[in-house]
Design a protein around this motif. Sequence first.
Motif, PDB file in Angstrom:
ATOM      1  N   ASN A  73       0.855  -1.156   0.313  1.00 36.32           N
ATOM      2  CA  ASN A  73       0.253   0.215   0.233  1.00 36.32           C
ATOM      3  C   ASN A  73       0.614   1.561   0.098  1.00 36.32           C
ATOM      4  OD1 ASN A  73      -2.666  -1.315  -0.254  1.00 36.32           O
ATOM      5  ND2 ASN A  73      -1.798  -1.817   2.526  1.00 36.32           N
ATOM      6  N   LYS A 119      -6.410   0.498   5.234  1.00 36.51           N
ATOM      7  CA  LYS A 119      -5.231   0.735   4.234  1.00 36.51           C
ATOM      8  C   LYS A 119      -5.106   0.449   2.549  1.00 36.51           C
ATOM      9  CE  LYS A 119      -2.372  -0.415   7.987  1.00 36.51           C
ATOM     10  NZ  LYS A 119      -1.268  -1.177   8.601  1.00 36.51           N
ATOM     11  N   ARG A 120      -6.415  -0.296   2.047  1.00 38.92           N
ATOM     12  CA  ARG A 120      -5.816  -1.108   0.645  1.00 38.92           C
ATOM     13  C   ARG A 120      -6.672   0.077   0.248  1.00 38.92           C
ATOM     14  NH1 ARG A 120      -2.800  -2.541  -3.098  1.00 38.92           N
ATOM     15  NH2 ARG A 120      -3.780  -3.271  -4.619  1.00 38.92           N
ATOM     16  N   ALA A 123      -4.867   3.287  -0.217  1.00 37.10           N
ATOM     17  CA  ALA A 123      -4.120   3.002  -1.451  1.00 37.10           C
ATOM     18  C   ALA A 123      -4.830   3.294  -2.366  1.00 37.10           C
ATOM     19  CB  ALA A 123      -3.179   1.978  -0.615  1.00 37.10           C
TER      20      ALA A 123
END
Length: 221
Positions: A73, A119-120, A123
Amino acid sequence: MEMITFKNFTVKYGDKTVFDGFNLDVSLSENTAVLGESGSGKTTLLNAIAGLVPFSGEVSGVPQRISAAFQENRLVPCLTVKENLALATGEEGIDYDLESFALSDKAQSYPSRLSGGEKRRVALLRAYRFNAPLYILDEPFNSLDLKLKIRLEELFKKRVKDNSAALLFVTHDIKEAVSLADRIIVVSGDCGVCKIVADVKSVNEKTEEYLFGLLSGKIKA
């Protein structure tokens, strides 16, 4: 028609050859999925486009501006979610986009306080907000629940279409490939070297069944 061209593309990691004289043209006027199992070399193709891996041969036609979300990420740990996004893309429309990606309540959180799926999404949102003629995504929706996955797939499809851009992504998920792509390139690294085993240039209602049969060994390419 604008193309990214891999010509005699060869990549070695130490003594291991991952690509050996590989040739491929990828149109910048459609969405392309590279489908295959883990370890088949899919990520290396994206890394070569982004200039992150040494290779011999030729990779040409890459736009000067690309937007990317890699498997890692790559968030800045000392910045909040909102600051990470603003650093890459500025602040315009950021609150609206955070809401679209179900991240409004995480705007002031630091990456260490986020789950893997959160977090993904950060990103992916960073890539989504960066306008470019080409979006490259590596296993983009791998850690997301089904509802969010469908939502973000639709957002990316609309963004790419609205920007007259192209999407090139790698995945091992057949349904994801069929949902997002106009063309699906199936690769295999069974012999240690990445090779194309099928090139589906027109995705339709029968494509998913064909790909399941192909990858399960019930259908020969």
